[in-house]
Design a protein around this motif. Structure first.
Motif, PDB file in Angstrom:
ATOM      1  N   GLU A  26       0.758  -1.339   0.056  1.00 46.92           N
ATOM      2  CA  GLU A  26       0.035   0.203   0.132  1.00 46.92           C
ATOM      3  C   GLU A  26       0.992   1.159  -0.121  1.00 46.92           C
ATOM      4  N   HIS A  27       1.844   1.273   0.643  1.00 46.45           N
ATOM      5  CA  HIS A  27       2.967   2.492   0.838  1.00 46.45           C
ATOM      6  C   HIS A  27       4.124   2.222  -0.034  1.00 46.45           C
ATOM      7  N   SER A  28       4.026   1.780  -1.142  1.00 45.82           N
ATOM      8  CA  SER A  28       5.330   1.281  -1.890  1.00 45.82           C
ATOM      9  C   SER A  28       5.914   2.583  -2.604  1.00 45.82           C
ATOM     10  N   ALA A  29       5.016   3.787  -2.987  1.00 44.21           N
ATOM     11  CA  ALA A  29       5.732   5.008  -3.278  1.00 44.21           C
ATOM     12  C   ALA A  29       5.339   6.111  -2.718  1.00 44.21           C
ATOM     13  N   HIS A  30       4.716   6.025  -1.576  1.00 40.12           N
ATOM     14  CA  HIS A  30       4.374   7.268  -0.797  1.00 40.12           C
ATOM     15  C   HIS A  30       5.546   7.907  -0.102  1.00 40.12           C
ATOM     16  N   THR A  31       5.390   9.090   0.118  1.00 38.98           N
ATOM     17  CA  THR A  31       6.165   9.617   0.992  1.00 38.98           C
ATOM     18  C   THR A  31       5.751   9.652   2.460  1.00 38.98           C
ATOM     19  N   ILE A  32       6.774  10.339   3.473  1.00 36.52           N
ATOM     20  CA  ILE A  32       6.528  10.042   4.682  1.00 36.52           C
ATOM     21  C   ILE A  32       5.364  10.985   5.292  1.00 36.52           C
ATOM     22  N   SER A  33       5.452  12.127   4.787  1.00 32.77           N
ATOM     23  CA  SER A  33       3.885  12.706   5.310  1.00 32.77           C
ATOM     24  C   SER A  33       2.896  11.970   4.707  1.00 32.77           C
ATOM     25  N   GLN A  34       2.631  11.501   3.605  1.00 34.19           N
ATOM     26  CA  GLN A  34       1.308  10.537   3.281  1.00 34.19           C
ATOM     27  C   GLN A  34       1.335   9.201   4.231  1.00 34.19           C
ATOM     28  N   ARG A  35       2.558   8.682   4.762  1.00 36.57           N
ATOM     29  CA  ARG A  35       2.081   7.595   5.503  1.00 36.57           C
ATOM     30  C   ARG A  35       1.792   8.121   6.997  1.00 36.57           C
ATOM     31  N   ILE A  36       2.298   9.364   7.289  1.00 42.95           N
ATOM     32  CA  ILE A  36       1.847   9.910   8.554  1.00 42.95           C
ATOM     33  C   ILE A  36       0.433  10.147   8.746  1.00 42.95           C
ATOM     34  N   ARG A  37      -0.056  10.588   7.528  1.00 41.63           N
ATOM     35  CA  ARG A  37      -1.527  10.923   7.415  1.00 41.63           C
ATOM     36  C   ARG A  37      -2.358   9.632   7.649  1.00 41.63           C
ATOM     37  N   THR A  38      -1.818   8.452   7.280  1.00 41.96           N
ATOM     38  CA  THR A  38      -2.455   6.922   7.378  1.00 41.96           C
ATOM     39  C   THR A  38      -2.533   6.963   9.042  1.00 41.96           C
TER      40      THR A  38
END
Length: 83
Positions: A26-38
């Motif tokens: 799910e997080h293969s090409a996401h940035t850190i900020s996008q992961r924090i939003r999850t």
């Protein structure tokens, strides 16, 4: 004429299982900020449990470090002279 197979022949005639492709991460090409939003997806009921576990782990770490540095009877290395 009906041909009957022995058990070993039946084992050889089984179909090969279909191997499905592994789902993409799910997080293969996401940035850190996008992961924090999850993190917003975490149910609010789990926050107190997380807090209690975090406090318990912190206290356990403090107790371990305090024991290692303050207990003079604790042997942290081999005694010299004995084998």
């Amino acid at each position: 004429m009906v041909q009957r197979f022995s058990t070993s022949q039946q084992m050889m005639l089984r179909r090969t299982p279909v191997v499905k492709a592994a789902p993409k991460e799910e997080h293969s090409a996401h940035t850190i900020s996008q992961r924090i939003r999850t993190l917003k997806k975490i149910p609010p009921e789990l926050l107190p449990v997380g807090f209690v576990v975090a406090v318990a782990v912190a206290f356990a770490g403090y107790s371990l470090i305090n024991k290692l540095f303050s207990d003079k009877t604790l042997r942290l290395s081999r005694s010299s002279g004995r084998d």
